[in-house]
Scaffold this motif. Structure first.
Motif, mmCIF file in Angstrom:
data_model
loop_
_atom_site.group_PDB
_atom_site.id
_atom_site.type_symbol
_atom_site.label_atom_id
_atom_site.label_comp_id
_atom_site.label_asym_id
_atom_site.label_seq_id
_atom_site.Cartn_x
_atom_site.Cartn_y
_atom_site.Cartn_z
ATOM 1 N N UNK A 32 0.814 -1.170 -0.163
ATOM 2 C CA UNK A 32 -0.069 0.069 0.044
ATOM 3 C C UNK A 32 0.983 1.147 0.153
ATOM 4 N N UNK A 33 1.948 1.258 0.852
ATOM 5 C CA UNK A 33 2.581 2.557 0.926
ATOM 6 C C UNK A 33 3.397 2.572 -0.410
ATOM 7 N N UNK A 34 3.843 1.442 -1.120
ATOM 8 C CA UNK A 34 4.530 1.747 -2.130
ATOM 9 C C UNK A 34 3.631 2.294 -3.363
ATOM 10 N N UNK A 149 0.686 19.008 1.510
ATOM 11 C CA UNK A 149 0.487 17.785 0.744
ATOM 12 C C UNK A 149 1.094 16.759 1.582
ATOM 13 N N UNK A 150 2.208 17.034 2.226
ATOM 14 C CA UNK A 150 2.796 15.906 3.092
ATOM 15 C C UNK A 150 1.984 15.329 4.069
ATOM 16 N N UNK A 151 1.129 16.191 4.827
ATOM 17 C CA UNK A 151 0.358 15.593 5.862
ATOM 18 C C UNK A 151 -0.625 14.899 5.267
ATOM 19 N N UNK A 152 -1.220 15.372 4.107
ATOM 20 C CA UNK A 152 -2.658 14.791 3.440
ATOM 21 C C UNK A 152 -1.950 13.360 2.956
ATOM 22 N N UNK A 153 -1.011 13.300 2.397
ATOM 23 C CA UNK A 153 -0.515 11.883 1.940
ATOM 24 C C UNK A 153 -0.063 11.099 2.808
ATOM 25 N N UNK A 154 0.558 11.474 3.990
ATOM 26 C CA UNK A 154 0.756 10.448 5.183
ATOM 27 C C UNK A 154 -0.604 10.122 5.715
ATOM 28 N N UNK A 155 -1.496 10.934 6.017
ATOM 29 C CA UNK A 155 -2.880 10.533 6.678
ATOM 30 C C UNK A 155 -3.637 9.593 5.563
ATOM 31 N N UNK A 156 -3.621 9.740 4.235
ATOM 32 C CA UNK A 156 -4.475 9.058 3.450
ATOM 33 C C UNK A 156 -3.600 7.610 3.164
ATOM 34 N N UNK A 266 -7.781 18.917 6.730
ATOM 35 C CA UNK A 266 -8.936 18.003 7.102
ATOM 36 C C UNK A 266 -9.851 17.971 6.039
ATOM 37 N N UNK A 267 -10.307 18.962 5.343
ATOM 38 C CA UNK A 267 -11.305 19.044 4.108
ATOM 39 C C UNK A 267 -10.649 17.920 3.219
ATOM 40 N N UNK A 268 -9.403 17.902 2.697
ATOM 41 C CA UNK A 268 -8.953 17.100 1.805
ATOM 42 C C UNK A 268 -8.870 15.552 2.110
ATOM 43 N N UNK A 269 -8.567 15.273 3.235
ATOM 44 C CA UNK A 269 -8.753 14.036 3.609
ATOM 45 C C UNK A 269 -9.891 13.487 3.568
#
Length: 419
Positions: A32-34, A149-156, A266-269
């Motif tokens: 998944x992370x890949x 973008x970093x936070x969004x990608x990490x959370x997703x 928050x909205x993006x996630x």
């Protein structure tokens, strides 16, 4: 005297049934992370003691397993302090080693760099349910990306992984270190007392508002400051939009971009998530590591009654090694707690191969043995898992044990085949 057959305190032996699940979970994590562009790396389990004791690891620095100097470097007679005896330690997390790794190899790595690291860490703490002195961590980190973008990608990436493992209805709690500091400043606490105030705040979910108030007063903070501080939480709880309420109340203490950044994350996630969970703004979330500089987040799972992972932004940490700050943000899954929950819920690894056991009577002639192994190789090439083993005297018990390991079919081979 007989040697001890038990593992050292706080360590655990892992039996085959659990190992199957652990290997499966690691496979899902890596796959998944890949897909999110994270690449695997590895760092040594031993780090220089100066790096581990740099006052960036919070309470974990009190839990380091320290390593004595070796050979001629270890001079017990002339040692005046710990520094004369110790030069290394077992890593207590994966973040400090990762930042050292990035600092050492930045010129060889892409920018931004998305790292995945899975490995054991060690902490000399009191063992309890789901907590050991040796345990596996699973981290993803992004270096060189200053935007949300970093936070969004990490959370997703993390929540997609948890969803693939069957977890539902968990929470991602999110906060900002600058909000914590603004609330403390607004309330009149001295800056040197912020960390102690946050330590008490972090107990809110356990001792409640009244407990936090009592502890702050007991620690000698002024009643006016404590009341002003707690009034912020009460007002936020009553507001339709807690983040907006807090941003308005802290005007002059909090940069307006902090609210907008959190809202965008928050909205993006919420809009793009691929699994079932909630994103919740939680101003009581602290996270213990002192290296966090901005956004912080945590996975809360009702089944466990606590957190099962967390992370945040630490933009100043690389600068401690190189002199130049680099944007950095990471998320760590509570691997051992996830495994514990899966085991307790009777999790079965999906799509396992058919398992067949070949049981061979002692004394089977060599020619027949070759035929049996050839047949096993043929079934293995067809995708089956084939165990070839000698037949025990207590064949019934042997089969029962193999059935527990998932073997559904048994084939028996005797030196004198029945006619």
């Amino acid at each position: 005297m007989a040697l001890s057959k038990k593992p050292a305190t706080g360590m655990k032996d892992i039996l085959p049934n659990e190992m199957v699940i652990r290997d499966y979970v690691i496979g899902v994590i890596k796959e998944t992370y890949g897909k999110f562009g994270f690449t695997s790396i590895e760092t040594p389990c031993v780090e220089n003691i100066e790096n581990l004791s740099s006052k960036q690891g919070g309470e974990n620095e009190k839990l380091i397993f320290k390593i004595l100097k070796r050979g001629e470097k270890l001079n017990l007679e002339n040692a005046k302090g710990e520094g004369d005896l110790v030069d290394g330690g077992l890593r207590y997390d994966l973040t400090v080693p990762l930042v050292r790794y990035y600092s050492n190899h930045a010129n060889e790595l892409p920018s931004p760099f998305k790292a995945l690291q899975i490995g054991n860490v060690w902490r000399a703490e009191r063992p309890q349910r789901g907590r050991y002195r040796q345990f596996m961590q699973c981290d993803i980190d992004i270096f060189g990306e200053p935007s949300n973008l970093a936070e969004i990608e990490l959370i997703l990436a993390t929540t997609t992984t948890l969803g693939r493992l069957g977890f539902r209805n968990f929470q991602i709690r999110i906060n900002e270190r600058r909000i914590l500091k603004a609330m403390a400043a607004y309330s009149g606490f001295a800056e040197e007392n912020y960390d102690n105030v946050f330590i008490t705040l972090d107990k809110m979910d356990k001792i409640g508002m009244e407990g936090v108030e009592a502890e702050l007063l007991q620690n000698g903070y002024g009643k006016e400051s404590v009341e002003k501080y707690l009034a912020l939480f009460k007002g936020m709880a009553e507001a339709a939009d807690g983040l907006s309420y807090l941003a308005d109340a802290l005007e002059g203490y909090l940069d307006g971009e902090v609210k907008e950044n959190l809202k965008e994350i928050i909205d993006s996630v919420r809009t793009t998530k691929a699994s079932e969970f909630e994103v919740v703004f939680d101003p009581t979330l602290v996270r213990g590591m002192s290296y966090y500089t901005g956004t912080i987040f945590e996975v809360a799972m009702p089944e466990f009654g606590g957190s099962c992972g967390g992370g945040g932004r630490y933009d100043k940490m690389v600068g401690r090694f190189t002199g130049n700050d680099v944007p950095a943000c990471g998320f760590s899954i509570g691997f051992e707690r996830i495994i514990l929950l899966l085991l307790e819920n009777g999790f079965k690894v999906p799509s396992q191969p058919e398992k067949v056991a070949y049981l061979l009577e002692k004394g089977l002639p060599g020619e027949e043995l070759c035929k049996v192994i050839a047949k096993a190789q043929e079934e293995r090439s067809e995708g089956k898992q084939v165990l070839v083993a000698r037949m025990n005297k207590n064949k019934k018990f042997q089969k029962e044990q193999l059935e527990k390991d998932g073997y559904q079919e048994f084939k028996e081979f005797y030196k004198n085949p029945l006619k």
